[in-house]
Design a protein around this motif. Structure first.
Motif: not given
Length: 374
Positions: A23-40
């Motif tokens: 259902a979400v595969a063809g949608k652009p990923f929400p730009a605001d979902l990840f709001s904190a610094p990225r971790l490994n």
């Protein structure tokens, strides 16, 4: 938005996850979902939920950095499939790798505490699949370790992280719904008796309805309650292996808010939560990864649909919440308190029913009861 909720077709959990991804595969990923610094991130285990996490992160253009598994060949195949850079031959190698910031534990319930002890002591932040531990004592130990080493421990029960619940909670806390009176929550799966060594019925894999599905039911109710329950009454039937199979229980807290629950591993029920407030009731179907709820207002019977988030991003919301907690978000960090309240009730109920796992032998002996399956 007003109207009726659109119908859903009953699917097993794997098929439902596949449908949600589609259902979400063809949608652009929400730009605001990840709001904190990225971790490994690294994952321990290569089962269904680990595959779902890798697929979810891929939707965001992200990849797991590392993987470790009991079987090295499976870890290597997992890494090749999802573009994971580092494959560890031992768990100790993973814990020692300074390139890894956070670990996602996806193994069976009864193995969690061993992985938690080592990962937290190594200074890794941890997101741990439900049930986060077997019992309250193990969770208290893990929380103490996280505090000692200055890292975040987070429960991966999806309800804690779905945006729908954040939106509904904001409304409830604003006073718009009025006081909560009653939460009625069902969850029933149909698991065959044919292979009683599978994880659902096997006490050596911490089987039983409570840790597998009860955690969802209790979590959705606890989120909206003013405080943790201090009274519990219940009845349960046990499978021939000794684990809990079917149960009904009622909880009450100091504010008089009631929770009424029914669980089953061998009788299908809708995953339905009905939260009754003074001014409305809120109905949520398929609540573990829900992105939609229906509010029915008491005064005029009007239906209002509330939507937030996407079911297909469920595991991405978990990652985002841990990263937010690491960045200092107090609301995200406080989700472990809800998990602890739920674990307290689950532990109390299991012990009331005489359901003790092999790892709890000493507790069972002190209570004068046998271990499940013996």
């Amino acid at each position: 938005m007003s109207g009726l909720s659109r119908p859903r077709t009953a699917l097993d959990s794997a098929a439902a996850a596949d449908a949600a991804f589609a259902a979400v595969a063809g949608k652009p990923f929400p730009a605001d979902l990840f709001s904190a610094p990225r971790l490994n991130w690294a994952v321990i285990g290569c089962g269904v939920i680990a595959n779902q996490m890798a697929q979810t992160l891929a939707l965001a253009g992200r990849h797991l950095v590392g993987v470790a598994n009991r079987t090295y060949d499976k870890a290597r195949a997992f890494a090749e499939r999802y573009g994971v850079e580092r494959v560890y031959k031992t768990y100790a190698e993973l814990y020692a790798d300074p390139a890894i910031d956070a670990v996602y534990i996806t193994t069976p319930h009864n193995t969690h505490i061993a992985f938690l002890r080592e990962a937290l002591a190594a200074g890794k932040h941890v997101l741990c699949e439900k049930s986060i531990t077997l019992n309250s004592a193990e969770l208290a130990e893990a929380r103490a370790l996280a505090a000692e080493h200055g890292v975040v421990l987070m429960d991966a029960t999806t309800i804690l992280h779905m945006p729908l619940y954040r939106k509904l909670l904001a409304e409830a806390r604003s006073g718009a719904f009025g006081p909560l009176t009653l939460a009625q929550v069902n969850f029933g799966s149909y698991k065959e008796y044919g292979d009683l060594t599978n994880r659902f019925y096997n006490p050596r894999l911490a089987g039983g309805a409570m840790l597998d599905i009860g955690v969802y039911a209790l979590t959705v109710a606890r989120l909206f309650m003013a405080s943790a329950p201090d009274e519990v009454v219940s009845l349960a039937n046990r499978a021939q292996t000794g684990v809990d199979e079917t149960s009904g229980f009622v909880t009450r807290n100091a504010e008089g808010e009631l929770g009424v629950f029914s669980l089953s591993l061998h009788a299908k029920q809708p995953k339905r939560a009905l939260l009754s407030f003074d001014r409305c009731y809120v109905e949520i179907t398929d609540y573990p990864r829900a992105d939609r709820a229906v509010i029915t207002w008491t005064a005029d019977g009007r239906h209002e649909i509330v939507e937030a988030g996407e079911e297909g991003y469920a595991l991405a919301y978990e990652v985002a919440d841990l990263e937010r907690a690491v960045a200092g978000d107090a609301e995200a960090a406080g989700l472990i308190d809800i998990a602890a309240d739920v674990m307290d009730v689950m532990t109390r109920l299991r012990y009331d029913w005489g359901v003790y796992y092999p790892e709890e032998r000493a507790i069972a002996e002190a209570a004068g009861v046998s271990v499940a399956g013996e």
